[in-house]
Design a protein around this motif. Sequence first.
Motif, PDB file in Angstrom:
ATOM      1  N   THR A  51      -4.998  20.979  18.478  1.00 50.01           N
ATOM      2  CA  THR A  51      -5.578  19.662  18.202  1.00 50.01           C
ATOM      3  C   THR A  51      -5.312  19.284  16.750  1.00 50.01           C
ATOM      4  N   VAL A  52      -4.814  18.058  16.518  1.00 49.86           N
ATOM      5  CA  VAL A  52      -4.518  17.595  15.166  1.00 49.86           C
ATOM      6  C   VAL A  52      -5.705  16.807  14.630  1.00 49.86           C
ATOM      7  N   TRP A  53      -6.107  17.140  13.394  1.00 47.82           N
ATOM      8  CA  TRP A  53      -7.238  16.469  12.750  1.00 47.82           C
ATOM      9  C   TRP A  53      -6.782  15.704  11.514  1.00 47.82           C
ATOM     10  N   LEU A  54      -7.443  14.571  11.260  1.00 50.72           N
ATOM     11  CA  LEU A  54      -7.240  13.800  10.044  1.00 50.72           C
ATOM     12  C   LEU A  54      -8.371  14.130   9.071  1.00 50.72           C
ATOM     13  N   PHE A  55      -8.020  14.545   7.840  1.00 52.15           N
ATOM     14  CA  PHE A  55      -9.011  14.991   6.867  1.00 52.15           C
ATOM     15  C   PHE A  55      -9.267  13.998   5.739  1.00 52.15           C
ATOM     16  N   GLY A  56      -8.537  12.914   5.714  1.00 54.11           N
ATOM     17  CA  GLY A  56      -8.787  11.925   4.678  1.00 54.11           C
ATOM     18  C   GLY A  56      -7.560  11.122   4.329  1.00 54.11           C
ATOM     19  N   GLU A  57      -7.769  10.121   3.486  1.00 54.09           N
ATOM     20  CA  GLU A  57      -6.691   9.233   3.071  1.00 54.09           C
ATOM     21  C   GLU A  57      -6.907   8.789   1.617  1.00 54.09           C
ATOM     22  N   GLU A  79       0.842  -1.203   0.000  1.00 49.61           N
ATOM     23  CA  GLU A  79       0.000   0.000   0.000  1.00 49.61           C
ATOM     24  C   GLU A  79       0.872   1.246   0.000  1.00 49.61           C
ATOM     25  N   SER A  80       0.437   2.253  -0.759  1.00 46.42           N
ATOM     26  CA  SER A  80       1.084   3.563  -0.767  1.00 46.42           C
ATOM     27  C   SER A  80      -0.012   4.583  -0.499  1.00 46.42           C
ATOM     28  N   GLU A  81       0.125   5.302   0.605  1.00 44.57           N
ATOM     29  CA  GLU A  81      -0.982   6.150   1.061  1.00 44.57           C
ATOM     30  C   GLU A  81      -0.578   7.599   1.265  1.00 44.57           C
ATOM     31  N   LEU A  82      -1.440   8.492   0.811  1.00 43.96           N
ATOM     32  CA  LEU A  82      -1.343   9.904   1.155  1.00 43.96           C
ATOM     33  C   LEU A  82      -2.389  10.184   2.219  1.00 43.96           C
ATOM     34  N   ALA A  83      -1.963  10.758   3.340  1.00 38.14           N
ATOM     35  CA  ALA A  83      -2.874  11.103   4.429  1.00 38.14           C
ATOM     36  C   ALA A  83      -2.769  12.594   4.703  1.00 38.14           C
ATOM     37  N   PHE A  84      -3.864  13.205   5.146  1.00 37.21           N
ATOM     38  CA  PHE A  84      -3.949  14.660   5.210  1.00 37.21           C
ATOM     39  C   PHE A  84      -4.319  15.135   6.620  1.00 37.21           C
ATOM     40  N   PHE A  85      -3.425  15.953   7.200  1.00 36.92           N
ATOM     41  CA  PHE A  85      -3.584  16.402   8.575  1.00 36.92           C
ATOM     42  C   PHE A  85      -3.527  17.922   8.680  1.00 36.92           C
ATOM     43  N   ALA A  86      -4.199  18.454   9.677  1.00 35.57           N
ATOM     44  CA  ALA A  86      -4.113  19.884   9.984  1.00 35.57           C
ATOM     45  C   ALA A  86      -4.289  20.053  11.487  1.00 35.57           C
ATOM     46  N   GLU A  87      -3.703  21.102  12.019  1.00 33.71           N
ATOM     47  CA  GLU A  87      -3.763  21.374  13.461  1.00 33.71           C
ATOM     48  C   GLU A  87      -4.496  22.681  13.718  1.00 33.71           C
ATOM     49  N   THR A  88      -5.385  22.672  14.689  1.00 35.66           N
ATOM     50  CA  THR A  88      -6.111  23.891  15.036  1.00 35.66           C
ATOM     51  C   THR A  88      -5.162  24.882  15.708  1.00 35.66           C
ATOM     52  N   LYS A  89      -5.625  26.113  15.851  1.00 36.75           N
ATOM     53  CA  LYS A  89      -4.815  27.145  16.495  1.00 36.75           C
ATOM     54  C   LYS A  89      -4.555  26.806  17.959  1.00 36.75           C
ATOM     55  N   LYS A  90      -5.393  25.952  18.542  1.00 36.03           N
ATOM     56  CA  LYS A  90      -5.201  25.561  19.943  1.00 36.03           C
ATOM     57  C   LYS A  90      -4.358  24.300  20.090  1.00 36.03           C
TER      58      LYS A  90
END
Length: 315
Positions: free
Chosen positions: A136-142, A123-134
């Motif tokens: 908290t890290v969120w996962l937005f998709g794969e 498997e070769s995967e692209l995963a997408f993350f972002a962190e809030t200003k406070k």
Amino acid sequence: MSKRRTRFTAYGSAVLLVLGTLTVTSAATATAAAAPNPQDLCGRGTAIKFDRTAFPTKPEIENKWFPLEPGMQFTTTGKVVSTAEGERKRTVISTVTGLTKKIDGVNTLVVWDRDFTDGELAESELAFFAETKKGTVWLFGEYPEEYENGKLAGAPSTFISGIDKAQAGIAMQDHPHKKTPAYPQAYAPSVDFLDCAKVLDRDRRVCVPTGCYHDVLEIVESNPLEGDSAGRQHKFYSKKTGLIKVTPEGGDDQETMDLVKIKKLSSSELKSINKQALAQDSRGYTVSKDVYAKTPRAVVAKSSSHSGRSPRNDS
């Protein structure tokens, strides 16, 4: 855990909501009023609360338990013991790219995972993350491409927040504590994906080939959709490093993984990684026409010394 392969930078669990045809009566209304919120995916009070305005324009991820610095590469090795296929060796090479991609209105950071089973790319995967200003890290998709005998077989488990009712979820809390309730790490009903997690401990000592770590955070993940056959996973995170170990608890497929190598890529190596990840991003528009093709293309991030992030207490 999701039904898919366990990524070494992420999570797991799932709930199936079956809606029947109801006759509206006073009794049914009373029953509905007493029923839990169907969006409480990981238990009462766990509905996803997503706010695009909580994220800065630049997707820098500095959470001490889940830091993602472009150019960092982590290699983990271990084994999967399956009741159906026996024991298999597994290696995951996870690289934080220098790419960003806008998903569901938020600029995310792209992580590229390459997953090998018995030495062959699975498997070769692209995963997408972002962190809030406070923090908290969120996962937005794969976007996980699956390979069979060295050939691309498709990407049926692709999910992107905002498409086909998929929702971003929390990859890592800003201040994880044992008393906090379980939380969904992502939800994608079209592919039966719902990862749930619960903090078990914040004071563990764990040793892996890269060293011994103190004050390690332990998180347990489960997948109600798969029942007892899925078991649970325990994941261990070290401050300023991230995920260092995975251990199983029950289930038909039991996986054990350890962090064995940490590498800071050179600028030329990162440039090569970006090129390969961009090639996969571009390929996704053909492989996943119904989902991935609906997203803006990934781009190389512009360097900046200012993140636009609010100061926070990392205690």
